[in-house]
Design an enzyme around this catalytic site. Sequence first.
Site, mmCIF file in Angstrom:
data_model
loop_
_atom_site.group_PDB
_atom_site.id
_atom_site.type_symbol
_atom_site.label_atom_id
_atom_site.label_comp_id
_atom_site.label_asym_id
_atom_site.label_seq_id
_atom_site.Cartn_x
_atom_site.Cartn_y
_atom_site.Cartn_z
ATOM 1 N N GLU A 63 3.848 -2.661 -1.171
ATOM 2 C CA GLU A 63 5.239 -2.117 -0.485
ATOM 3 C C GLU A 63 5.704 -0.807 -0.928
ATOM 4 O OE1 GLU A 63 7.820 -5.462 -1.174
ATOM 5 O OE2 GLU A 63 5.995 -6.744 -1.365
ATOM 6 N N HIS B 280 7.827 -3.646 3.700
ATOM 7 C CA HIS B 280 7.145 -4.486 2.820
ATOM 8 C C HIS B 280 5.810 -5.052 3.498
ATOM 9 C CE1 HIS B 280 7.207 -8.627 0.935
ATOM 10 N NE2 HIS B 280 8.424 -8.697 0.670
HETATM 11 O O1 TA6 Z 1 8.539 -8.250 -2.334
HETATM 12 C C1 TA6 Z 1 8.056 -9.219 -3.138
HETATM 13 C C2 TA6 Z 1 9.210 -10.340 -2.860
HETATM 14 O O2 TA6 Z 1 10.359 -9.753 -3.422
HETATM 15 C C3 TA6 Z 1 8.995 -11.694 -3.600
HETATM 16 O O3 TA6 Z 1 9.959 -11.864 -4.637
HETATM 17 C C4 TA6 Z 1 9.179 -12.524 -2.414
HETATM 18 O O4 TA6 Z 1 10.577 -12.850 -2.458
HETATM 19 C C5 TA6 Z 1 8.792 -11.861 -1.450
HETATM 20 O O5 TA6 Z 1 9.546 -10.554 -1.417
HETATM 21 C C6 TA6 Z 1 9.358 -12.352 0.226
HETATM 22 O O6 TA6 Z 1 10.364 -12.347 0.143
HETATM 23 P P1 TA6 Z 1 11.071 -13.123 1.626
HETATM 24 O O7 TA6 Z 1 12.486 -12.814 1.534
HETATM 25 O O8 TA6 Z 1 10.332 -12.268 2.880
HETATM 26 O O9 TA6 Z 1 10.459 -14.359 1.666
#
Ligand code: TA6
Length: 298
Positions: free
Chosen positions: A272, A169
């Site tokens: 990601e 991510h």
């Molecule tokens: O990858 C995008 C996502 O799924 C967004 O929807 C947001 O939730 C982000 O990940 C961050 O997630 P986190 O749990 O690290 O705050």
Amino acid sequence: MIDIQALNDRFGIHGHLVFKDGTGGLPFLEIQTKHAEAVVSLYGAHVMKYVRRGEKPVLWMSKCSFFEPGKPIRGGIPVCWPWFSAHPRDHAKPLHGFARLRMWTMLSSTVVDDAVEIRLGLLADEGSRSLWPHGFQVQYTVTVGPTLKTELLVMNTDASEMQCTAALHTYFNVGSIRDVVVSGLDGVEYLDKMDGGTRKRQEGDITFDRETDRIYLDTTGACSIEDKKFRRTIRVEKTGSRSTVVWNPWILKSKKTQDFGDTEYETMVCVETANAADDIVTIPPFGSHRLGSTIVIE
Ligand code: TA6
């Protein structure tokens, strides 16, 4: 309590790799090479910093990040596994799985040409089985050199098949999100999480003027992040990945997120390397799967 001295005795490399105690008692390691330096937390096997000599950091980290067991580090490269986003059946389970919330074990550290390669491991235990009833061995390899390579190797140690989703991510540091263009996804179908998950098709390049949260599906190609302010392009190449997620929380989501500074959205974008939504990975009994990313600065 993790023994920093023992880690340095066994895995430290003079002039290239040293372990230190970090904020919140979370140990991390610092890597120095001719081309670049990096910082990796053992908590979550979380690459927090990658910067090439004389250049601006490639990865973005929030100044408001937590460094507390049970909470994810905000920024760098969270390892999201064995599920991406909410657990498909139980939303009470941690977002993005548990791998980023666990202390990983050092397996090896080596100098390879002008790069340093580390391997970290995670094994199934009672805690993981309470969240996800599977036996597994996971190895995460990080190679720090003129490029940043990360690879998540998942080994299914059960006699039954395993289904999982995942994401490296990655939060990229950019000069100004309003002057960023992401290319490489033209014509690709995506789920628009800002429009109830509606299926859409990307037309041309991606630019940013609002909260953007998209899961691009069935796409194996590389993406490029053109940063006009920093006058650089970051190329994200991938293997073993059929999804690419693009995210910027923009103003309101940043303000509502405790570990995200109100204006920090301006200098980050997530691109990601993932397998998410429809792109579920099925690993046969005693089989394995590799998810890899290579970040290249052009
Ligand atoms: O990858 C995008 C996502 O799924 C967004 O929807 C947001 O939730 C982000 O990940 C961050 O997630 P986190 O749990 O690290 O705050």
